[in-house]
Design an enzyme around this catalytic site. Sequence first.
Site, PDB file in Angstrom:
ATOM      1  N   ARG A 252       0.862  -1.185   0.000  1.00 51.53           N
ATOM      2  CA  ARG A 252       0.000   0.000   0.000  1.00 51.53           C
ATOM      3  C   ARG A 252       0.896   1.233   0.000  1.00 51.53           C
ATOM      4  NH1 ARG A 252      -3.163  -3.176  -1.352  1.00 51.53           N
ATOM      5  NH2 ARG A 252      -5.215  -3.695  -0.472  1.00 51.53           N
ATOM      6  N   GLU A 280      -2.950   7.570  -4.928  1.00 53.62           N
ATOM      7  CA  GLU A 280      -2.983   6.631  -6.044  1.00 53.62           C
ATOM      8  C   GLU A 280      -4.170   6.939  -6.941  1.00 53.62           C
ATOM      9  OE1 GLU A 280      -3.591   1.864  -6.519  1.00 53.62           O
ATOM     10  OE2 GLU A 280      -2.251   2.518  -4.903  1.00 53.62           O
ATOM     11  N   HIS A 299      -1.189  -0.370 -10.254  1.00 50.10           N
ATOM     12  CA  HIS A 299      -1.788  -1.313  -9.302  1.00 50.10           C
ATOM     13  C   HIS A 299      -2.251  -2.581 -10.041  1.00 50.10           C
ATOM     14  CE1 HIS A 299      -3.782  -1.353  -5.078  1.00 50.10           C
ATOM     15  NE2 HIS A 299      -3.491  -2.584  -5.466  1.00 50.10           N
ATOM     16  N   ALA A 301      -0.307  -5.566 -10.040  1.00 46.17           N
ATOM     17  CA  ALA A 301       0.371  -6.780  -9.581  1.00 46.17           C
ATOM     18  C   ALA A 301      -0.612  -7.863  -9.157  1.00 46.17           C
ATOM     19  CB  ALA A 301       1.326  -6.457  -8.428  1.00 46.17           C
TER      20      ALA A 301
END
Length: 341
Positions: A252, A280, A299, A301
């Site tokens: 995070r 983000e 984001h 992954a």
Amino acid sequence: MPAIPRTPERPSAAFAFSPGAARALLTPEAVAAFDEVCALAPEPLHEFGSPAAREVLSTTEVLITGWGCPPLDSDVLAAAPRLRSVVHTAGSVRGLMTDAAWERGIEITSAAAANALPVAEYTVAMILLSGKRVLETTSGFRTARTAVDWSLVPYSVGNYRRTVGILSASLIGRRVIELLRPYDLRILLYDPFVTADEATALGAELMGLDELFALSDTVSVHSPLLPGTHGLVSRELIGALRHDAVLINTARGPVVDHDALTEAALAGRIRAVLDVTDPEPLPPEHPLWTCPNVTLTPHLAGSQGNEWARLTDLAVEELRRWAAGDGFAHSVGRERSAFLA
């Protein structure tokens, strides 16, 4: 999808997702697999407040949930008197399970273990690519369009006996360590809840936090975002990183002090691979967008594309076990829920 007659062997169930999550996860194959195990409500629920949703909840024994599912608060639970379990196709259940749900004794399972694998695979790929400086070299090579003199490559480049520090033996952190075993790497681990013997069994050397940052060529962050981990990767720890060290964050964004990270990256002192940021996404004018030694990914992954099938496969198997009276293999207890990212 047509309603299916309910029998004791096939518990009544309903999907509860955001519309986007439903589009991603509920392929015809996935729905058919759930159909074999439970009696599904005709349509997925995207909210719990409408009369139509309340009618579905009134007979539902199992909620099959995912990203965007509203919290199971006392009002929702009152509308779902038969609800006994939740099969969550995503990772963290913190935003889903409320005090009222825990106190009611709702059983819940999570696909966190299935979602950990693609994050770990991404992490290992980035560890190896950054060790060879592939990410940075590609851009320069595209610009130069000429041969590179391999004899001038610094001895610091490469993955032989490189030191990799893993921050937290979470589900993902443990999987990263496991996937790194075949490589000639030294693996360090910081986790205050792991003993030295446990770390050795995992294949890592247990270190203090300061030591891990000072000794590692690459640090990969896998800590959940909790009050105690906000800003855990502090300015002091970033300052302790070796010159040209790599910081990878797939956890995070707020776990890392982004101001300190930005300063160190812009100064050319460290490199970074960031799948998450704070905020983000970063604002369009943020300098990390154009920093040549920073790789930013959106984001991605976690599970995407065909990897979503792994989440629903696990959920179907968990539901099958529960319906047969065998319980969940990936049950989440109240005490553990706080540590799922």
